[in-house]
Scaffold this motif. Sequence first.
Motif, PDB file in Angstrom:
ATOM      1  N   ILE A  84      31.112  21.100  85.577  1.00  0.00           N
ATOM      2  CA  ILE A  84      30.179  22.228  85.487  1.00  0.00           C
ATOM      3  C   ILE A  84      28.902  21.892  86.252  1.00  0.00           C
ATOM      4  O   ILE A  84      28.333  20.808  86.096  1.00  0.00           O
ATOM      5  N   PHE A  85      28.469  22.847  87.092  1.00  0.00           N
ATOM      6  CA  PHE A  85      27.274  22.659  87.906  1.00  0.00           C
ATOM      7  C   PHE A  85      26.343  23.868  87.748  1.00  0.00           C
ATOM      8  O   PHE A  85      26.762  24.934  87.300  1.00  0.00           O
ATOM      9  N   GLU A  86      25.105  23.685  88.174  1.00  0.00           N
ATOM     10  CA  GLU A  86      24.185  24.819  88.170  1.00  0.00           C
ATOM     11  C   GLU A  86      24.695  25.902  89.113  1.00  0.00           C
ATOM     12  O   GLU A  86      25.366  25.623  90.107  1.00  0.00           O
ATOM     13  N   PHE A  87      24.382  27.132  88.804  1.00  0.00           N
ATOM     14  CA  PHE A  87      24.745  28.260  89.652  1.00  0.00           C
ATOM     15  C   PHE A  87      23.668  28.451  90.704  1.00  0.00           C
ATOM     16  O   PHE A  87      22.495  28.632  90.387  1.00  0.00           O
ATOM     17  N   VAL A  88      24.070  28.382  91.964  1.00  0.00           N
ATOM     18  CA  VAL A  88      23.157  28.630  93.084  1.00  0.00           C
ATOM     19  C   VAL A  88      23.549  29.963  93.702  1.00  0.00           C
ATOM     20  O   VAL A  88      24.654  30.114  94.229  1.00  0.00           O
ATOM     21  N   ASP A  89      22.661  30.927  93.625  1.00  0.00           N
ATOM     22  CA  ASP A  89      22.946  32.274  94.111  1.00  0.00           C
ATOM     23  C   ASP A  89      22.696  32.337  95.617  1.00  0.00           C
ATOM     24  O   ASP A  89      21.634  32.743  96.084  1.00  0.00           O
ATOM     25  N   GLY A  90      23.695  31.904  96.380  1.00  0.00           N
ATOM     26  CA  GLY A  90      23.556  31.905  97.827  1.00  0.00           C
ATOM     27  C   GLY A  90      24.758  31.262  98.489  1.00  0.00           C
ATOM     28  O   GLY A  90      25.540  30.573  97.845  1.00  0.00           O
ATOM     29  N   SER A  91      24.900  31.474  99.776  1.00  0.00           N
ATOM     30  CA  SER A  91      26.018  30.915 100.539  1.00  0.00           C
ATOM     31  C   SER A  91      25.608  29.578 101.150  1.00  0.00           C
ATOM     32  O   SER A  91      24.462  29.142 101.031  1.00  0.00           O
ATOM     33  N   ASN A  92      26.564  28.916 101.817  1.00  0.00           N
ATOM     34  CA  ASN A  92      26.232  27.625 102.409  1.00  0.00           C
ATOM     35  C   ASN A  92      25.626  27.793 103.808  1.00  0.00           C
ATOM     36  O   ASN A  92      25.648  28.874 104.396  1.00  0.00           O
ATOM     37  N   LEU A  93      25.089  26.704 104.315  1.00  0.00           N
ATOM     38  CA  LEU A  93      24.396  26.748 105.599  1.00  0.00           C
ATOM     39  C   LEU A  93      25.335  27.128 106.737  1.00  0.00           C
ATOM     40  O   LEU A  93      24.921  27.827 107.675  1.00  0.00           O
ATOM     41  N   GLU A  95      27.852  29.242 106.655  1.00  0.00           N
ATOM     42  CA  GLU A  95      28.005  30.696 106.643  1.00  0.00           C
ATOM     43  C   GLU A  95      26.751  31.370 107.189  1.00  0.00           C
ATOM     44  O   GLU A  95      26.836  32.367 107.915  1.00  0.00           O
ATOM     45  N   ARG A  96      25.580  30.834 106.848  1.00  0.00           N
ATOM     46  CA  ARG A  96      24.329  31.415 107.351  1.00  0.00           C
ATOM     47  C   ARG A  96      24.237  31.268 108.871  1.00  0.00           C
ATOM     48  O   ARG A  96      23.764  32.171 109.564  1.00  0.00           O
ATOM     49  N   LEU A  97      24.677  30.126 109.394  1.00  0.00           N
ATOM     50  CA  LEU A  97      24.652  29.913 110.839  1.00  0.00           C
ATOM     51  C   LEU A  97      25.617  30.855 111.558  1.00  0.00           C
ATOM     52  O   LEU A  97      25.298  31.411 112.604  1.00  0.00           O
ATOM     53  N   LEU A  98      26.797  31.042 110.985  1.00  0.00           N
ATOM     54  CA  LEU A  98      27.806  31.884 111.622  1.00  0.00           C
ATOM     55  C   LEU A  98      27.362  33.339 111.700  1.00  0.00           C
ATOM     56  O   LEU A  98      27.702  34.042 112.657  1.00  0.00           O
ATOM     57  N   ASP A 101      21.758  34.240 110.404  1.00  0.00           N
ATOM     58  CA  ASP A 101      20.764  34.670 109.430  1.00  0.00           C
ATOM     59  C   ASP A 101      19.361  34.600 110.056  1.00  0.00           C
ATOM     60  O   ASP A 101      18.887  33.528 110.431  1.00  0.00           O
ATOM     61  N   PRO A 102      18.685  35.729 110.197  1.00  0.00           N
ATOM     62  CA  PRO A 102      17.372  35.732 110.851  1.00  0.00           C
ATOM     63  C   PRO A 102      16.297  34.966 110.081  1.00  0.00           C
ATOM     64  O   PRO A 102      15.265  34.600 110.656  1.00  0.00           O
ATOM     65  N   LEU A 103      16.528  34.716 108.792  1.00  0.00           N
ATOM     66  CA  LEU A 103      15.536  34.007 107.991  1.00  0.00           C
ATOM     67  C   LEU A 103      15.661  32.490 108.091  1.00  0.00           C
ATOM     68  O   LEU A 103      14.810  31.766 107.572  1.00  0.00           O
ATOM     69  N   LEU A 104      16.716  31.999 108.744  1.00  0.00           N
ATOM     70  CA  LEU A 104      16.854  30.548 108.895  1.00  0.00           C
ATOM     71  C   LEU A 104      15.691  29.969 109.690  1.00  0.00           C
ATOM     72  O   LEU A 104      15.130  28.934 109.328  1.00  0.00           O
ATOM     73  N   LYS A 105      15.338  30.633 110.769  1.00  0.00           N
ATOM     74  CA  LYS A 105      14.251  30.122 111.604  1.00  0.00           C
ATOM     75  C   LYS A 105      12.933  30.105 110.840  1.00  0.00           C
ATOM     76  O   LYS A 105      12.174  29.129 110.898  1.00  0.00           O
ATOM     77  N   ALA A 106      12.666  31.180 110.100  1.00  0.00           N
ATOM     78  CA  ALA A 106      11.414  31.262 109.350  1.00  0.00           C
ATOM     79  C   ALA A 106      11.323  30.177 108.281  1.00  0.00           C
ATOM     80  O   ALA A 106      10.222  29.737 107.926  1.00  0.00           O
ATOM     81  N   ASN A 107      12.470  29.742 107.771  1.00  0.00           N
ATOM     82  CA  ASN A 107      12.504  28.735 106.702  1.00  0.00           C
ATOM     83  C   ASN A 107      13.013  27.386 107.197  1.00  0.00           C
ATOM     84  O   ASN A 107      13.367  26.524 106.385  1.00  0.00           O
ATOM     85  N   ARG A 108      13.024  27.205 108.503  1.00  0.00           N
ATOM     86  CA  ARG A 108      13.600  25.993 109.100  1.00  0.00           C
ATOM     87  C   ARG A 108      12.947  24.722 108.564  1.00  0.00           C
ATOM     88  O   ARG A 108      13.624  23.747 108.211  1.00  0.00           O
ATOM     89  N   HIS A 109      11.636  24.707 108.515  1.00  0.00           N
ATOM     90  CA  HIS A 109      10.930  23.497 108.082  1.00  0.00           C
ATOM     91  C   HIS A 109      11.254  23.166 106.626  1.00  0.00           C
ATOM     92  O   HIS A 109      11.494  22.001 106.278  1.00  0.00           O
ATOM     93  N   ARG A 110      11.280  24.180 105.769  1.00  0.00           N
ATOM     94  CA  ARG A 110      11.608  23.975 104.360  1.00  0.00           C
ATOM     95  C   ARG A 110      13.026  23.410 104.223  1.00  0.00           C
ATOM     96  O   ARG A 110      13.270  22.489 103.430  1.00  0.00           O
ATOM     97  N   LEU A 111      13.966  23.958 104.994  1.00  0.00           N
ATOM     98  CA  LEU A 111      15.350  23.505 104.929  1.00  0.00           C
ATOM     99  C   LEU A 111      15.490  22.065 105.389  1.00  0.00           C
ATOM    100  O   LEU A 111      16.159  21.249 104.737  1.00  0.00           O
ATOM    101  N   LEU A 112      14.870  21.732 106.512  1.00  0.00           N
ATOM    102  CA  LEU A 112      14.976  20.371 107.045  1.00  0.00           C
ATOM    103  C   LEU A 112      14.348  19.359 106.096  1.00  0.00           C
ATOM    104  O   LEU A 112      14.937  18.300 105.822  1.00  0.00           O
ATOM    105  N   GLN A 113      13.171  19.666 105.588  1.00  0.00           N
ATOM    106  CA  GLN A 113      12.515  18.740 104.667  1.00  0.00           C
ATOM    107  C   GLN A 113      13.314  18.572 103.382  1.00  0.00           C
ATOM    108  O   GLN A 113      13.441  17.458 102.857  1.00  0.00           O
ATOM    109  N   GLY A 114      13.869  19.681 102.879  1.00  0.00           N
ATOM    110  CA  GLY A 114      14.643  19.611 101.645  1.00  0.00           C
ATOM    111  C   GLY A 114      15.912  18.795 101.807  1.00  0.00           C
ATOM    112  O   GLY A 114      16.246  17.954 100.953  1.00  0.00           O
ATOM    113  N   MET A 115      16.649  19.035 102.901  1.00  0.00           N
ATOM    114  CA  MET A 115      17.878  18.270 103.134  1.00  0.00           C
ATOM    115  C   MET A 115      17.577  16.790 103.301  1.00  0.00           C
ATOM    116  O   MET A 115      18.278  15.925 102.763  1.00  0.00           O
TER     117      MET A 115
END
Length: 267
Positions: A84-93, A95-98, A101-115
């Motif tokens: 059992i894991f937490e529910f994450v309401d979203g698709s994987n990276l 799928e977003r790349l394929l 997703d126009p919001l990837l660029k706007a959130n690029r820094h957050r994504l890179l730092q988080g990963m």
Amino acid sequence: MIGSTFAGFTVLERINHGGMADIYLVADSRDQRFILRVMLPEFREDRKRLRQFQWGCEVLAKLNHPNIIEFHGSGQFLDTFFAIFEFVDGSNLRERLLRADPLLKANRHRLLQGMAAGLAHIHDRGFLHLDFKPENVLIPRTYEPKIIDFDLAIPRPKEPERHNGTSGTPAYWSPEQIARQPFDERADIFAFGITAYELVTGKKPVMTSSRDELVEKYMKFNEHIVPPRQRAPDCPVALERVILKCLEKDMPRRYPSMSLVVRDLQT
């Protein structure tokens, strides 16, 4: 399974099928959502797969970080192993790349730092992920990434070690893994570099059409890589520098630790 009760959870829908497990959305008695991972029937007697499934749970139980999927326990129900894991309401990276997703660029820094922060935590807790790639990064509505799938993780070696066999996805292997040479956490750093490059440019740094071509080009990776800014001119020079240092073919020239990647992404 849909509509039934499994280990005290109500099964709402199947999210994914593949690998060695089915993935379901479930709810507890308070209607709180979780993710249920259930081993496929054909692997229930497969000791190697079972051990892999259980090992992934053991690793996750030792991790605690906002950029890593939260583990809520595992067990056996009706002769079936589950987690059992937490529910994450979203698709994987991936799928977003394929779907560009126009919001990837706007959130690029957050994504890179988080990963990067999530991988640094994995290494600090004494493990290598060894299957880091866009498919194994969930992107919720907040764009705060969550690293998943620890079945192929191994204990972090004190010195580079050679491992029998190969696991993971070849396009994200480091050159030393492909050459069957000793490796350490810098293999994860290389995989992060590939993923970061894809996030910035939408493409892999080295394009190949076959396994043989992949091996050939990765052995001379620095000669074949297209610098990120050639494909994405808006990529900051400092970010390009970080990505290229993660993708150095030779281990001594690569970042020695993920914590340094985190540091340089913050500057």
